[in-house]
Design a protein around this motif. Structure first.
Motif, PDB file in Angstrom:
ATOM      1  N   LYS A 477       0.844  -1.211   0.000  1.00  0.00           N
ATOM      2  CA  LYS A 477       0.000   0.000   0.000  1.00  0.00           C
ATOM      3  C   LYS A 477       0.866   1.243   0.000  1.00  0.00           C
ATOM      4  O   LYS A 477       0.652   2.168  -0.777  1.00  0.00           O
ATOM      5  CB  LYS A 477      -0.898   0.065   1.245  1.00  0.00           C
ATOM      6  CG  LYS A 477      -2.133  -0.745   1.326  1.00  0.00           C
ATOM      7  CD  LYS A 477      -3.176  -0.460   0.312  1.00  0.00           C
ATOM      8  CE  LYS A 477      -2.917  -1.153  -0.978  1.00  0.00           C
ATOM      9  NZ  LYS A 477      -3.344  -2.451  -1.250  1.00  0.00           N
ATOM     10  N   LEU A 478       1.865   1.254   0.898  1.00  0.00           N
ATOM     11  CA  LEU A 478       2.668   2.476   1.037  1.00  0.00           C
ATOM     12  C   LEU A 478       3.444   2.760  -0.250  1.00  0.00           C
ATOM     13  O   LEU A 478       3.443   3.873  -0.760  1.00  0.00           O
ATOM     14  CB  LEU A 478       3.630   2.350   2.228  1.00  0.00           C
ATOM     15  CG  LEU A 478       4.378   3.639   2.539  1.00  0.00           C
ATOM     16  CD1 LEU A 478       3.447   4.689   3.145  1.00  0.00           C
ATOM     17  CD2 LEU A 478       5.554   3.394   3.482  1.00  0.00           C
ATOM     18  N   LYS A 479       4.099   1.723  -0.788  1.00  0.00           N
ATOM     19  CA  LYS A 479       4.938   1.979  -1.973  1.00  0.00           C
ATOM     20  C   LYS A 479       4.081   2.370  -3.172  1.00  0.00           C
ATOM     21  O   LYS A 479       4.442   3.228  -3.947  1.00  0.00           O
ATOM     22  CB  LYS A 479       5.878   0.814  -2.268  1.00  0.00           C
ATOM     23  CG  LYS A 479       5.308  -0.368  -2.956  1.00  0.00           C
ATOM     24  CD  LYS A 479       6.380  -1.400  -3.271  1.00  0.00           C
ATOM     25  CE  LYS A 479       6.598  -2.357  -2.130  1.00  0.00           C
ATOM     26  NZ  LYS A 479       7.293  -3.566  -2.433  1.00  0.00           N
ATOM     27  N   GLU A 480       2.908   1.757  -3.325  1.00  0.00           N
ATOM     28  CA  GLU A 480       2.154   2.020  -4.565  1.00  0.00           C
ATOM     29  C   GLU A 480       1.566   3.421  -4.606  1.00  0.00           C
ATOM     30  O   GLU A 480       1.491   4.023  -5.664  1.00  0.00           O
ATOM     31  CB  GLU A 480       1.129   0.936  -4.890  1.00  0.00           C
ATOM     32  CG  GLU A 480      -0.069   0.817  -4.005  1.00  0.00           C
ATOM     33  CD  GLU A 480      -0.983  -0.361  -4.345  1.00  0.00           C
ATOM     34  OE1 GLU A 480      -1.161  -0.685  -5.518  1.00  0.00           O
ATOM     35  OE2 GLU A 480      -1.534  -0.966  -3.401  1.00  0.00           O
ATOM     36  N   ILE A 481       1.221   3.982  -3.446  1.00  0.00           N
ATOM     37  CA  ILE A 481       0.603   5.309  -3.566  1.00  0.00           C
ATOM     38  C   ILE A 481       1.469   6.456  -3.052  1.00  0.00           C
ATOM     39  O   ILE A 481       1.189   7.605  -3.359  1.00  0.00           O
ATOM     40  CB  ILE A 481      -0.804   5.387  -2.941  1.00  0.00           C
ATOM     41  CG1 ILE A 481      -0.763   5.074  -1.460  1.00  0.00           C
ATOM     42  CG2 ILE A 481      -1.781   4.477  -3.648  1.00  0.00           C
ATOM     43  CD1 ILE A 481      -2.062   5.472  -0.794  1.00  0.00           C
ATOM     44  N   SER A 482       2.529   6.149  -2.265  1.00  0.00           N
ATOM     45  CA  SER A 482       3.346   7.272  -1.783  1.00  0.00           C
ATOM     46  C   SER A 482       4.699   7.321  -2.474  1.00  0.00           C
ATOM     47  O   SER A 482       5.497   8.227  -2.231  1.00  0.00           O
ATOM     48  CB  SER A 482       3.546   7.171  -0.272  1.00  0.00           C
ATOM     49  OG  SER A 482       4.514   6.173  -0.015  1.00  0.00           O
ATOM     50  N   ASN A 483       5.013   6.297  -3.280  1.00  0.00           N
ATOM     51  CA  ASN A 483       6.287   6.201  -3.987  1.00  0.00           C
ATOM     52  C   ASN A 483       7.488   6.158  -3.051  1.00  0.00           C
ATOM     53  O   ASN A 483       8.601   6.476  -3.458  1.00  0.00           O
ATOM     54  CB  ASN A 483       6.480   7.353  -4.989  1.00  0.00           C
ATOM     55  CG  ASN A 483       5.367   7.431  -6.007  1.00  0.00           C
ATOM     56  OD1 ASN A 483       4.626   6.484  -6.171  1.00  0.00           O
ATOM     57  ND2 ASN A 483       5.255   8.560  -6.688  1.00  0.00           N
ATOM     58  N   ILE A 484       7.288   5.785  -1.809  1.00  0.00           N
ATOM     59  CA  ILE A 484       8.418   5.588  -0.884  1.00  0.00           C
ATOM     60  C   ILE A 484       8.871   4.139  -1.020  1.00  0.00           C
ATOM     61  O   ILE A 484       8.035   3.224  -1.068  1.00  0.00           O
ATOM     62  CB  ILE A 484       7.991   5.851   0.584  1.00  0.00           C
ATOM     63  CG1 ILE A 484       7.605   7.311   0.770  1.00  0.00           C
ATOM     64  CG2 ILE A 484       9.100   5.466   1.556  1.00  0.00           C
ATOM     65  CD1 ILE A 484       7.037   7.627   2.147  1.00  0.00           C
ATOM     66  N   HIS A 485      10.191   3.948  -1.084  1.00  0.00           N
ATOM     67  CA  HIS A 485      10.661   2.570  -1.178  1.00  0.00           C
ATOM     68  C   HIS A 485      10.347   1.849   0.127  1.00  0.00           C
ATOM     69  O   HIS A 485      10.779   2.283   1.200  1.00  0.00           O
ATOM     70  CB  HIS A 485      12.162   2.522  -1.462  1.00  0.00           C
ATOM     71  CG  HIS A 485      12.667   1.118  -1.494  1.00  0.00           C
ATOM     72  ND1 HIS A 485      13.782   0.706  -0.853  1.00  0.00           N
ATOM     73  CD2 HIS A 485      12.125   0.012  -2.072  1.00  0.00           C
ATOM     74  CE1 HIS A 485      13.936  -0.606  -1.033  1.00  0.00           C
ATOM     75  NE2 HIS A 485      12.942  -1.029  -1.779  1.00  0.00           N
ATOM     76  N   SER A 486       9.595   0.783   0.031  1.00  0.00           N
ATOM     77  CA  SER A 486       9.294   0.068   1.262  1.00  0.00           C
ATOM     78  C   SER A 486       9.340  -1.432   1.009  1.00  0.00           C
ATOM     79  O   SER A 486       9.163  -1.911  -0.112  1.00  0.00           O
ATOM     80  CB  SER A 486       7.935   0.516   1.801  1.00  0.00           C
ATOM     81  OG  SER A 486       6.953  -0.409   1.501  1.00  0.00           O
ATOM     82  N   GLU A 487       9.614  -2.149   2.080  1.00  0.00           N
ATOM     83  CA  GLU A 487       9.806  -3.591   1.973  1.00  0.00           C
ATOM     84  C   GLU A 487       9.228  -4.257   3.214  1.00  0.00           C
ATOM     85  O   GLU A 487       9.276  -3.660   4.299  1.00  0.00           O
ATOM     86  CB  GLU A 487      11.319  -3.857   1.944  1.00  0.00           C
ATOM     87  CG  GLU A 487      11.758  -4.927   1.007  1.00  0.00           C
ATOM     88  CD  GLU A 487      13.269  -5.118   1.074  1.00  0.00           C
ATOM     89  OE1 GLU A 487      13.678  -6.181   1.531  1.00  0.00           O
ATOM     90  OE2 GLU A 487      14.015  -4.199   0.684  1.00  0.00           O
TER      91      GLU A 487
END
Ligand code: G6P
Length: 598
Positions: A477-487
């Motif tokens: 959710k975070l990576k797809e809409i905020s463009n922050i690299h997350s794992e």
């Protein structure tokens, strides 16, 4: 990917097509276009950018048009640009087409046409369709359309205008969805029934290789051999309320707020009178030795989440990404049952995986949110989710509804395998308790966290057991809409490599909802803090850990069902972070909701 629309009727075509294109925008939004008959000519406007750009470009145009086709694009072949936007015209401007899908043999078709002198204007695979129609030697337009199915390989839903046949539309489909909608004063074609809500009262889902010919208000349906077929319409019961944003600024916000409702309505589906589980033969469940769950993106994560619940009940479930499953070597395992999860029921990878399972005679169950979808048509058994139309690209309420349906399924399997009378009311009561708690859950702390995340480069979500599965969904959710690299990582795995990336520019979000795993997870928290990262922890337990910077208290409920709770604030976190970054949460960069290409 890509949404197509066609309209013919008493209303202004521009208005009908542009309104519907906005409702199809979740399928792609890098360019859009419109082509209508005006004064017996084909008039075309297409623009790079969202449908709103096209609306502005069309402001004083198409005033007298009552028949046309439109398209909103998610680029596959050729970059997002005016020239690659649909509709595409043939070289002599006599044929206009819109296409959803991929023409897999377009290079050879294009090569042959070019050898014979045809000049192309775009880099798309789709343009070849218009050129083939122009070059066709068939005696009638209907035959030209039929001929396409012998020439094109791949997937396609196509709507076509021929300049010579004013106010007529042709359509053909294979492996991509296309719906015919009927209103009192007009006929519509659409990639999705949602775009017809409030416009038509009845619809027909086109079958594979169907051909449609609309001649003013008369519509004819044919099979691939041009044999006439009856059109069996079904009523369209959804209302504009179901697809409106209401007072919310974004669909995603509305849809997160609808999570409790999605859980409750889905659970209602599993009440004794109509329980879809009872349609799955008990013998099939008894003899099943392997359950495989297959899906993409959030749907896959829902399957993974449920695999932990299943294990607690001694039911072993393997999860596969649909794009990988079909290439697995062990497809002929004995006594396997496959469960396919898909919000839309139209994801190409999931459809192909299901077809593969069917080829191997594996019984198939689908968990979908769209009753009219392709997956529902193909599967042996259906477990419906009742999330209602989900429009934001990032899936939220559908995920919660999917795990709800699967909790019910796993309980059913457990009861059958153990000869117990299945009482879904126990699960229903527990989920009702969760919904009540979510409805009154104060999410204000999330706003502060989102504000802090906006300048962060890397975010890790960690957890053990089912909390790892929730971490995967929260990270997506975070990576797809905020463009922050997350794992997402298993908490215990950090120290085996990823700890190297932890520094003061990192935020680690820890999910800890399983009592027996809590202590070990807290060990990881100290390891992270010692490397300078900010730590945010979500738990329902009363803990006081000085290494935690922000503690998010979760509502207390049955530990086995905590996945239903813990994702909720994290969906909101992704939403709020996108807002703080000035991004449109409903239309994330490069993505589309319904991925109808493999
Ligand atoms: C796309 C969407 C995701 C979704 C996935 C599967 O990638 O962006 O939000 O989870 O497709 O979609 P489905 O409709 O099959 O659940």
């Amino acid at each position: 990917m890509c949404g197509i629309i066609g309209y013919i009727g008493a209303k202004p075509a521009k208005q009908e097509i542009l309104q519907s294109l906005q409702l199809l925008e979740y399928r792609g939004y890098d360019s859009a276009g419109l082509c209508c008959f005006e004064n017996d000519k084909l008039k075309l406007i297409k623009k790079k950018g969202k449908v709103s750009t096209l609306i502005t470009a069309c402001e004083n145009e198409f005033v007298t048009a009552h028949c046309g086709i439109g398209h909103t694009r998610w680029a596959t072949h050729g970059d997002p640009s005016d020239k690659n936007a649909h509709p595409h015209l043939s070289e002599n401007n006599n044929v206009a087409i819109v296409h959803n899908g991929i023409i897999e043999n377009f290079e050879s078709l294009k090569g042959n046409l070019q050898k014979n002198g045809t000049r192309f204007r775009s880099e798309t695979d789709s343009e070849v369709i218009a050129q083939l129609l122009q070059k066709s030697k068939c005696e009638s337009e209907l035959k030209k359309v039929q001929e396409l199915s012998t020439l094109l390989k791949g997937s396609y839903a196509i709507a076509i205008l021929f300049k010579e046949l004013s106010n007529q539309i042709f359509a053909i489909k294979k492996n991509s969805p296309l719906i015919l909608g009927k209103a009192n004063d007009g006929l519509y074609l659409s990639s999705d029934v949602n775009a017809l809500i409030g416009k038509t009262s009845e619809y027909y889902i086109m079958q594979e290789n169907d051909i449609i010919w609309i001649d003013n208000q008369d519509v004819y349906l044919f099979d691939s051999n041009l044999r006439a077929k009856d059109i069996e319409y079904q009523p369209l019961t959804l209302t504009t309320q179901d697809i409106s944003r209401g007072t919310f600024e974004h669909y995603m916000h509305k849809e997160i707020m609808q999570v409790p409702q999605a859980i409750e309505l889905t659970m209602t589906e599993f009440e004794p009178m109509q329980n879809p589980l009872t349609r799955i033969p008990a013998e099939l469940i008894k003899s099943a030795e392997h359950f495989s769950i297959i899906g993409c993106g959030t749907a896959y994560n829902a399957g993974n989440t449920i695999s932990y619940y299943a294990r607690q009940r001694d039911i072993f479930v393997d999860c596969y990404y649909a794009s990988e499953y079909r290439y697995e070597k062990f497809l002929s395992r004995k006594n396997e049952v496959c469960i396919f999860i898909s919000q839309s029921g139209e994801t190409a990878d999931t459809i192909e995986a299901l077809k593969k399972a069917k080829e191997h005679n594996i019984p198939t169950i689908v968990v979908t949110n769209v009753a009219s979808s392709t997956l529902n048509k193909l599967a042996d058994y259906i477990l419906p989710t009742k999330a209602g139309p989900e429009i934001a690209v990032a899936s939220t309420k559908a995920y919660s509804a999917q795990i709800t349906a699967l909790y019910a399924f796993i309980d059913y399997v457990y009861c059958i395998k153990n000869g117990i009378n299945c009482r879904s009311c126990i699960l229903k009561d527990k989920l009702k308790d969760i919904c009540d708690k979510l409805k009154s859950y104060d999410l204000s702390i999330i706003d502060n966290i989102a504000n802090q995340l906006k300048n962060i480069e890397r975010v890790f979500f960690i957890g053990r057991g089912v909390d790892f599965a929730t971490s995967q969904e929260a990270s997506l959710k975070l990576k797809e809409i905020s463009n922050i690299h997350s794992e997402a990582l298993y908490a215990g795995e950090l120290k085996h490599g990823t700890l190297a990336l932890i520094d003061e520019n990192t935020v680690v979000i820890v999910i800890a909802t399983q009592k027996e795993l809590l202590e070990k997870t807290i060990n990881s928290v100290y390891e992270i803090k010692a490397r300078g990262a900010k730590v945010i922890m979500l738990t329902q337990f009363e803990v006081s850990i000085d290494a935690v910077d922000i503690l998010v208290s979760l509502p207390q409920t049955d530990q086995l069902l905590m996945a239903e709770v813990s994702i909720y604030p994290l969906q909101m976190l992704a939403y709020k972070t996108a807002l703080y970054k000035g991004l449109d949460p409903d239309k994330p960069r490069n993505l589309a909701k319904s991925v109808t290409v493999e």
